[in-house]
Write an enzyme that holds these catalytic residues in place. Structure first.
Site, PDB file in Angstrom:
ATOM      1  N   HIS A 233     -41.757  33.001 -81.135  1.00 29.01           N
ATOM      2  CA  HIS A 233     -41.877  34.254 -80.371  1.00 29.01           C
ATOM      3  C   HIS A 233     -40.574  34.478 -79.587  1.00 29.01           C
ATOM      4  O   HIS A 233     -39.951  33.519 -79.114  1.00 29.01           O
ATOM      5  CB  HIS A 233     -43.069  34.166 -79.415  1.00 29.01           C
ATOM      6  CG  HIS A 233     -43.396  35.482 -78.788  1.00 29.01           C
ATOM      7  ND1 HIS A 233     -42.700  35.969 -77.703  1.00 29.01           N
ATOM      8  CD2 HIS A 233     -44.314  36.417 -79.107  1.00 29.01           C
ATOM      9  CE1 HIS A 233     -43.197  37.168 -77.381  1.00 29.01           C
ATOM     10  NE2 HIS A 233     -44.178  37.460 -78.215  1.00 29.01           N
TER      11      HIS A 233
ATOM     12  N   GLU B 149     -40.021  35.357 -76.687  1.00 28.64           N
ATOM     13  CA  GLU B 149     -40.009  34.770 -75.338  1.00 28.64           C
ATOM     14  C   GLU B 149     -39.694  33.272 -75.400  1.00 28.64           C
ATOM     15  O   GLU B 149     -39.038  32.735 -74.518  1.00 28.64           O
ATOM     16  CB  GLU B 149     -41.355  35.043 -74.632  1.00 28.64           C
ATOM     17  CG  GLU B 149     -41.451  36.513 -74.227  1.00 28.64           C
ATOM     18  CD  GLU B 149     -42.854  37.072 -74.182  1.00 28.64           C
ATOM     19  OE1 GLU B 149     -43.827  36.306 -74.119  1.00 28.64           O
ATOM     20  OE2 GLU B 149     -42.977  38.313 -74.216  1.00 28.64           O
TER      21      GLU B 149
ATOM     22  N   SER C 271     -45.373  46.655 -78.266  1.00 29.42           N
ATOM     23  CA  SER C 271     -46.015  47.816 -77.637  1.00 29.42           C
ATOM     24  C   SER C 271     -46.943  48.574 -78.581  1.00 29.42           C
ATOM     25  O   SER C 271     -47.036  49.799 -78.507  1.00 29.42           O
ATOM     26  CB  SER C 271     -44.960  48.746 -77.030  1.00 29.42           C
ATOM     27  OG  SER C 271     -44.235  48.061 -76.017  1.00 29.42           O
TER      28      SER C 271
ATOM     29  N   ASN D 214     -51.995  38.138 -78.702  1.00 28.58           N
ATOM     30  CA  ASN D 214     -51.220  37.112 -78.000  1.00 28.58           C
ATOM     31  C   ASN D 214     -51.455  37.301 -76.506  1.00 28.58           C
ATOM     32  O   ASN D 214     -50.888  38.216 -75.903  1.00 28.58           O
ATOM     33  CB  ASN D 214     -49.738  37.281 -78.360  1.00 28.58           C
ATOM     34  CG  ASN D 214     -48.844  36.339 -77.562  1.00 28.58           C
ATOM     35  OD1 ASN D 214     -49.314  35.431 -76.892  1.00 28.58           O
ATOM     36  ND2 ASN D 214     -47.536  36.567 -77.641  1.00 28.58           N
TER      37      ASN D 214
ATOM     38  N   GLY E  17     -43.443  44.518 -74.772  1.00 28.90           N
ATOM     39  CA  GLY E  17     -43.831  44.667 -73.372  1.00 28.90           C
ATOM     40  C   GLY E  17     -43.064  45.748 -72.639  1.00 28.90           C
ATOM     41  O   GLY E  17     -43.084  45.811 -71.408  1.00 28.90           O
TER      42      GLY E  17
ATOM     43  N   LYS F 205     -50.578  35.445 -74.125  1.00 33.65           N
ATOM     44  CA  LYS F 205     -49.474  34.891 -73.328  1.00 33.65           C
ATOM     45  C   LYS F 205     -50.016  34.052 -72.163  1.00 33.65           C
ATOM     46  O   LYS F 205     -51.073  33.451 -72.291  1.00 33.65           O
ATOM     47  CB  LYS F 205     -48.545  36.014 -72.843  1.00 33.65           C
ATOM     48  CG  LYS F 205     -48.116  36.948 -73.983  1.00 33.65           C
ATOM     49  CD  LYS F 205     -46.961  37.813 -73.622  1.00 33.65           C
ATOM     50  CE  LYS F 205     -46.695  38.800 -74.750  1.00 33.65           C
ATOM     51  NZ  LYS F 205     -45.465  39.532 -74.558  1.00 33.65           N
TER      52      LYS F 205
ATOM     53  N   GLU G 149     -41.050  41.631 -84.748  1.00 34.04           N
ATOM     54  CA  GLU G 149     -41.178  42.078 -83.367  1.00 34.04           C
ATOM     55  C   GLU G 149     -39.800  42.421 -82.810  1.00 34.04           C
ATOM     56  O   GLU G 149     -39.075  41.522 -82.342  1.00 34.04           O
ATOM     57  CB  GLU G 149     -41.801  40.973 -82.510  1.00 34.04           C
ATOM     58  CG  GLU G 149     -43.195  40.574 -82.949  1.00 34.04           C
ATOM     59  CD  GLU G 149     -44.018  40.068 -81.773  1.00 34.04           C
ATOM     60  OE1 GLU G 149     -45.094  40.610 -81.557  1.00 34.04           O
ATOM     61  OE2 GLU G 149     -43.566  39.147 -81.076  1.00 34.04           O
TER      62      GLU G 149
HETATM   63  C1  PEP Z   1     -45.896  40.205 -78.153  1.00 32.21           C
HETATM   64  O1  PEP Z   1     -45.581  39.627 -77.138  1.00 32.21           O
HETATM   65  O2  PEP Z   1     -46.022  39.579 -79.216  1.00 32.21           O
HETATM   66  C2  PEP Z   1     -46.111  41.650 -78.080  1.00 32.21           C
HETATM   67  C3  PEP Z   1     -46.094  42.352 -79.180  1.00 32.21           C
HETATM   68  O3  PEP Z   1     -46.290  42.171 -76.812  1.00 32.21           O
HETATM   69  P1  PEP Z   1     -46.600  43.715 -76.444  1.00 32.21           P
HETATM   70  O4  PEP Z   1     -47.699  44.183 -77.384  1.00 32.21           O
HETATM   71  O5  PEP Z   1     -47.081  43.664 -75.022  1.00 32.21           O
HETATM   72  O6  PEP Z   1     -45.348  44.477 -76.631  1.00 32.21           O
END
Ligand code: PEP
Length: 255
Positions: A96, A98, A214, A10, A174, A12, A168
Site C-alpha cells: 500500500h 502508505e 476516493s 481497507n 484519501g 487502515k 491506486e
Molecule cells: C486506500 O487507502 O486504499 C484507499 C483507496 O483510500 P480512500 O478510498 O480513502 O482514498
C-alpha cells in the site's frame, strides 16, 4: 472473460475491536449472502480475530493490511502469514502506498511479502500507483510497470491467478480527488497488457485489477463499468456500512 468483481475495504488504523465487530455485523446483515460480488474486509490486526467471528458463516472474507515475509522469528511487532491464516484471513494488502511512503517499503520487500503470502495460501492485494509528481512528469505507466514487475518476480503462472492487483494513484488516496474513468481504464488496460506479457493471456484474464482512490457511491458506477476495472479497494468509504454496502451494490450492478 468475465471476472467476478471484488470490493475490498481497507479500514487502515481505525476502529477498536468492538467497533470493528459492530461494523462487521452490520455488513453481514446487509451483504452476508451476497454471492455475485466478492467482498473482503481488512480491519486492523487487533480486530482480526473478533471480526473473523462476526463474519463466520457469511460470504464476507477477511483480509489483513500488511504482513512480514518470514513465518516466525525475532521480528518484534510483526505479524506473519501463518498467524493470519490461523485467524482465517484469506487476503492481505501488500505494498500500500502508505506502507511505501511512510514506512519505507520498497519493491524488493513487497516482492518477498507477495511470495510469502502465496506460499501460505493468502491472496495478495498488491497495490501499485504513481504519485502526483510522477503523473505530472508523464511517468505513470513506467512507475506502475516497475512496481508490478518487481512485485511479481518469481511468481509462477499457477500462483499468479490468486493475485489481486490494486491500481491506486497516490494522489487520489484519501484526497477526494478521484481518477476519471478514462484515466483509470488507461492504466488498468496497461496493467492487463503487462500481466499478459508476464503471465500469459489465460492467467492475465483471470487476475482482478481493482481501482482505489476516493472511490465512493457517487463515482463508483462509472469506474466499475470500465472493461479492465474489476472492483475497488476502498478506504474512507469502507468505514461506514451504508457507503460500503452501496459500493458493493454498484459492483453487482456493473457485473
Ligand atoms: C486506500 O487507502 O486504499 C484507499 C483507496 O483510500 P480512500 O478510498 O480513502 O482514498
Amino acid at each position: 472473460m468475465t471476472r467476478k468483481k471484488l470490493i475490498a475495504g481497507n479500514w487502515k488504523m481505525n476502529k477498536t475491536s468492538s467497533d470493528a465487530v459492530s461494523l462487521a455485523r452490520e455488513l453481514v446483515l446487509s451483504l452476508g449472502t451476497q454471492a455475485d460480488v466478492d467482498v473482503v474486509i481488512c480491519p486492523p490486526f487487533t480486530a482480526l480475530e473478533a471480526v473473523a467471528g462476526a463474519i463466520d458463516g457469511s460470504l464476507i472474507k477477511l483480509g489483513a493490511q500488511n504482513m512480514h515475509f518470514e513465518p516466525s522469528g525475532a521480528f518484534t511487532g510483526e505479524i506473519s502469514a501463518p498467524m493470519l491464516r490461523a485467524l482465517f484471513a484469506t487476503h492481505v494488502i501488500l505494498g500500500h502506498s502508505e506502507r511505501r511512503t511512510l514506512f519505507g517499503e520498497g519493491d524488493e520487500l513487497v516482492n518477498r511479502k507477495v511470495l510469502a503470502a502465496l506460499k501460505h495460501q493468502l491472496r495478495p492485494i498488491l497495490c501499485v500507483g504513481e504519485s502526483l509528481a510522477e503523473r505530472e512528469a508523464g511517468q505513470t505507466l513506467k512507475i506502475v510497470q516497475t512496481q508490478t514487475e518487481r512485485a511479481l518476480e518469481g511468481v509462477s503462472r499457477e500462483m499468479a491467478a490468486s493475485v489481486v492487483v490494486a491500481y491506486e494513484p497516490v494522489w487520489a488516496i484519501g484526497t477526494g480527488k478521484v481518477a476519471t474513468a478514462e484515466q483509470a481504464q488507461e492504466v488498468h488496460g496497461f496493467i492487463r497488457g503487462l500481466l499478459t506479457k508476464l503471465q500469459g493471456e489465460a492467467v492475465a484474464q483471470r487476475i482482478r485489477v481493482l481501482y482505489g482512490g476516493s472511490m465512493k457511491p457517487a463515482n463508483a458506477a462509472e469506474l466499475l463499468t470500465q472493461k479492465d476495472i474489476d472492483g475497488g479497494l476502498i478506504g474512507g468509504a469502507s468505514l461506514e456500512a451504508r457507503s460500503f454496502v452501496e459500493l458493493v451494490r454498484a459492483a453487482a450492478a456493473a457485473s
